[in-house]
Design a protein around this motif. Structure first.
Motif, PDB file in Angstrom:
ATOM      1  N   GLU A   1       0.820  -1.210   0.000  1.00 13.01           N
ATOM      2  CA  GLU A   1       0.000   0.000   0.000  1.00 13.01           C
ATOM      3  C   GLU A   1       0.857   1.265   0.000  1.00 13.01           C
ATOM      4  OE1 GLU A   1      -3.705   1.961   2.596  1.00 13.01           O
ATOM      5  OE2 GLU A   1      -2.525   0.276   3.384  1.00 13.01           O
ATOM      6  N   ILE A   2       0.453   2.222  -0.818  1.00 11.32           N
ATOM      7  CA  ILE A   2       1.062   3.554  -0.809  1.00 11.32           C
ATOM      8  C   ILE A   2       0.018   4.528  -0.274  1.00 11.32           C
ATOM      9  CG2 ILE A   2       2.107   5.387  -2.175  1.00 11.32           C
ATOM     10  CD1 ILE A   2       2.979   3.349  -4.188  1.00 11.32           C
ATOM     11  N   THR A   3       0.295   5.121   0.888  1.00 11.00           N
ATOM     12  CA  THR A   3      -0.642   6.042   1.520  1.00 11.00           C
ATOM     13  C   THR A   3      -0.180   7.481   1.328  1.00 11.00           C
ATOM     14  OG1 THR A   3       0.513   6.029   3.641  1.00 11.00           O
ATOM     15  CG2 THR A   3      -1.108   4.279   3.252  1.00 11.00           C
ATOM     16  N   PRO A   4      -1.079   8.457   1.499  1.00 13.98           N
ATOM     17  CA  PRO A   4      -0.660   9.862   1.445  1.00 13.98           C
ATOM     18  C   PRO A   4       0.437  10.179   2.455  1.00 13.98           C
ATOM     19  CG  PRO A   4      -3.050   9.699   1.325  1.00 13.98           C
ATOM     20  CD  PRO A   4      -2.548   8.323   1.612  1.00 13.98           C
ATOM     21  N   LEU A   5       0.391   9.537   3.630  1.00 15.89           N
ATOM     22  CA  LEU A   5       1.430   9.767   4.622  1.00 15.89           C
ATOM     23  C   LEU A   5       2.780   9.275   4.112  1.00 15.89           C
ATOM     24  CD1 LEU A   5       1.231   9.407   8.405  1.00 15.89           C
ATOM     25  CD2 LEU A   5       3.066   8.205   7.226  1.00 15.89           C
ATOM     26  N   THR A   6       2.771   8.136   3.416  1.00 14.63           N
ATOM     27  CA  THR A   6       4.011   7.614   2.852  1.00 14.63           C
ATOM     28  C   THR A   6       4.593   8.583   1.842  1.00 14.63           C
ATOM     29  OG1 THR A   6       3.248   5.336   3.134  1.00 14.63           O
ATOM     30  CG2 THR A   6       5.042   5.699   1.584  1.00 14.63           C
ATOM     31  N   VAL A   7       3.751   9.118   0.982  1.00 11.71           N
ATOM     32  CA  VAL A   7       4.205  10.074  -0.023  1.00 11.71           C
ATOM     33  C   VAL A   7       4.742  11.338   0.641  1.00 11.71           C
ATOM     34  CG1 VAL A   7       3.494  11.507  -1.972  1.00 11.71           C
ATOM     35  CG2 VAL A   7       2.610   9.176  -1.751  1.00 11.71           C
ATOM     36  N   GLY A   8       4.040  11.820   1.676  1.00 14.39           N
ATOM     37  CA  GLY A   8       4.489  13.012   2.379  1.00 14.39           C
ATOM     38  C   GLY A   8       5.819  12.803   3.084  1.00 14.39           C
ATOM     39  N   ALA A   9       5.981  11.651   3.741  1.00 15.10           N
ATOM     40  CA  ALA A   9       7.234  11.361   4.418  1.00 15.10           C
ATOM     41  C   ALA A   9       8.382  11.257   3.424  1.00 15.10           C
ATOM     42  CB  ALA A   9       7.106  10.055   5.215  1.00 15.10           C
ATOM     43  N   PHE A  10       8.110  10.637   2.282  1.00 13.51           N
ATOM     44  CA  PHE A  10       9.136  10.515   1.250  1.00 13.51           C
ATOM     45  C   PHE A  10       9.548  11.888   0.734  1.00 13.51           C
ATOM     46  CE2 PHE A  10      10.086   9.366  -3.368  1.00 13.51           C
ATOM     47  CZ  PHE A  10      11.404   9.036  -3.082  1.00 13.51           C
ATOM     48  N   ALA A  11       8.567  12.785   0.556  1.00 15.07           N
ATOM     49  CA  ALA A  11       8.882  14.138   0.097  1.00 15.07           C
ATOM     50  C   ALA A  11       9.767  14.866   1.098  1.00 15.07           C
ATOM     51  CB  ALA A  11       7.586  14.921  -0.143  1.00 15.07           C
ATOM     52  N   LEU A  12       9.486  14.705   2.380  1.00 15.51           N
ATOM     53  CA  LEU A  12      10.321  15.328   3.412  1.00 15.51           C
ATOM     54  C   LEU A  12      11.740  14.764   3.399  1.00 15.51           C
ATOM     55  CD1 LEU A  12       7.858  15.475   6.460  1.00 15.51           C
ATOM     56  CD2 LEU A  12       8.720  17.400   5.129  1.00 15.51           C
ATOM     57  N   ILE A  13      11.857  13.443   3.230  1.00 15.88           N
ATOM     58  CA  ILE A  13      13.177  12.819   3.200  1.00 15.88           C
ATOM     59  C   ILE A  13      13.968  13.294   1.998  1.00 15.88           C
ATOM     60  CG2 ILE A  13      14.412  10.623   2.985  1.00 15.88           C
ATOM     61  CD1 ILE A  13      12.075   9.328   4.509  1.00 15.88           C
ATOM     62  N   LEU A  14      13.317  13.352   0.837  1.00 14.59           N
ATOM     63  CA  LEU A  14      13.997  13.811  -0.371  1.00 14.59           C
ATOM     64  C   LEU A  14      14.453  15.257  -0.228  1.00 14.59           C
ATOM     65  CD1 LEU A  14      12.086  12.443  -3.494  1.00 14.59           C
ATOM     66  CD2 LEU A  14      14.310  11.779  -2.616  1.00 14.59           C
TER      67      LEU A  14
END
Length: 295
Positions: free
Chosen positions: A257-270
Motif C-alpha cells: 500500500e502507498i498512503t498519502p502519509l508515505t508520499v508526504g514522508a518521502f517528500a520530506l526525506i527527499l
C-alpha cells in the motif's frame, strides 16, 4: 549529461531500486545468512575476473584492516539486517527508510553545517520519524531498529572509503570485499545449502540469483561507468531516485500500500537529503560527497 550518462543513470536507478523487492521475495524460502552468502559469493565470482584483468586486486588487499572493516560495515551487517527485517516489513518501507542514508552521512561527516544543511537534516529526519512512527507497529520494533542500523552502516561505509581506501582501485575493493563477505558467512550458510537446495521454490531462487548478478556484480560495473561518465557528485543523485523505484515496484508487484502519509514522508526525506548534502560554493567544500552505498 550525455546520452550515455542518462542511460547509465536510469539503469542504476532501477538496478539499485529493485533489491528490496528481490530480498522480500527471496526471504520467503531463504534464510538471511544464506541469502547474503549467495549474493556475495556469486557477485565475487563475477567481479573477480574483472579485478584480476585490470590488475586491481593486489592493491586492494594491502590495506586489509580497512578493507575488512568496510566489508563488515557496508556488506556483512547491513545485508544481513536488511534480509532479516524484510521477513516482517514491506519492501517499500525498507526503501524509504534507507533514503535517510544521506542525512546520517551528513551528521557523522563532522563537517561544519550551514543553516541550509541543518534545515535539511531536520526536515529529512522529520520525514524518517514520521515514516517509522506510522509503520512501527506493522512489523514490530525490531525490524525498524534493524533498518535504522542499515542506515547507520550505509552512512559509515563511504567514510571508510574516503579516509583509508580512497586511492585503492574500485573494482579491487568491490571484488575483495565480496570475497571477504562470502568467507565470513560461509561457516553459517554452507552447511544449510544442501537442504535449502531441496526446499527452495523457483521464485525465491531466481530472486536471490538476480540479487547477486544484477544488483551486485552488474550494479558495480554500471556504477563505476556512471562515475567515469558524469563524475562522483552527480552519480550520488541516484540515492534520491532508488526509494521511489522501490515504492512503485512494491506496489505493482507485491501489492504493498502507498498512503498519502508515505508520499508526504518521502517528500520530506527527499527535500531534507537534497538540502543536507547540497555542496557549498566552489572553494568552500572541504569534504567530497560520499558515494551511494550498494543495497
Amino acid at each position: 549529461m550525455s546520452r550515455r550518462g542518462w542511460i547509465l543513470f536510469l539503469a542504476m536507478s532501477v538496478v539499485w531500486g529493485i533489491p528490496y523487492l528481490l530480498i522480500k521475495v527471496a526471504v520467503r524460502d531463504i534464510g538471511p545468512a544464506e541469502l547474503v552468502f549467495v549474493r556475495t559469493a556469486v557477485g565475487a565470482l563475477l567481479l573477480l575476473p574483472i579485478a584480476l584483468y585490470r590488475k586491481e586486486l593486489r592493491a586492494s588487499l594491502r590495506p586489509w584492516l580497512p578493507l575488512l572493516a568496510y566489508t563488515v560495515v557496508e556488506i556483512g551487517v547491513p545485508w544481513l539486517l536488511l534480509s532479516h527485517a524484510e521477513q516482517e516489513v514491506d519492501s517499500s518501507l525498507t526503501g524509504l527508510v534507507i533514503a535517510g542514508v544521506p542525512l546520517v552521512a551528513a551528521l557523522i561527516a563532522r563537517e561544519r553545517l550551514s543553516g541550509t544543511r541543518v534545515a535539511g537534516l531536520l526536515t529529512g529526519l522529520a520525514g524518517v520519524g514520521l515514516l517509522v512512527g506510522f509503520h512501527g507497529g506493522t512489523g514490530g520494533a525490531i525490524p525498524i531498529l534493524e533498518l535504522l542500523g542499515v542506515v547507520l552502516c550505509y552512512a559509515t561505509g563511504p567514510l571508510i572509503i574516503e579516509r583509508w581506501l580512497a586511492d585503492v582501485p574500485r573494482y579491487g575493493v568491490s571484488a575483495a570485499s565480496l570475497v571477504a563477505g562470502a568467507l565470513l558467512f560461509a561457516p553459517v550458510a554452507v552447511p544449510n545449502l544442501p537442504s535449502l537446495a531441496r526446499t527452495v521454490t523457483p521464485g525465491p531462487a531466481l530472486a536471490a540469483l538476480a540479487l547477486a548478478v544484477i544488483c551486485t556484480a552488474l550494479a558495480f560495473v554500471l556504477f563505476f561507468a556512471l562515475i567515469a561518465e558524469v563524475g562522483g557528485v552527480r552519480a550520488t543523485v541516484i540515492t534520491f531516485v532508488n526509494p521511489a523505484v522501490a515504492v512503485v515496484l512494491g506496489a505493482l508487484v507485491l501489492g504493498e500500500e502507498i498512503t498519502p502519509l508515505t508520499v508526504g514522508a518521502f517528500a520530506l526525506i527527499l527535500a531534507g537529503s537534497f538540502l543536507a548534502t547540497r555542496r557549498r560554493p566552489a572553494g568552500k567544500e572541504t569534504t567530497p560527497d560520499p558515494e551511494p552505498a550498494p543495497v
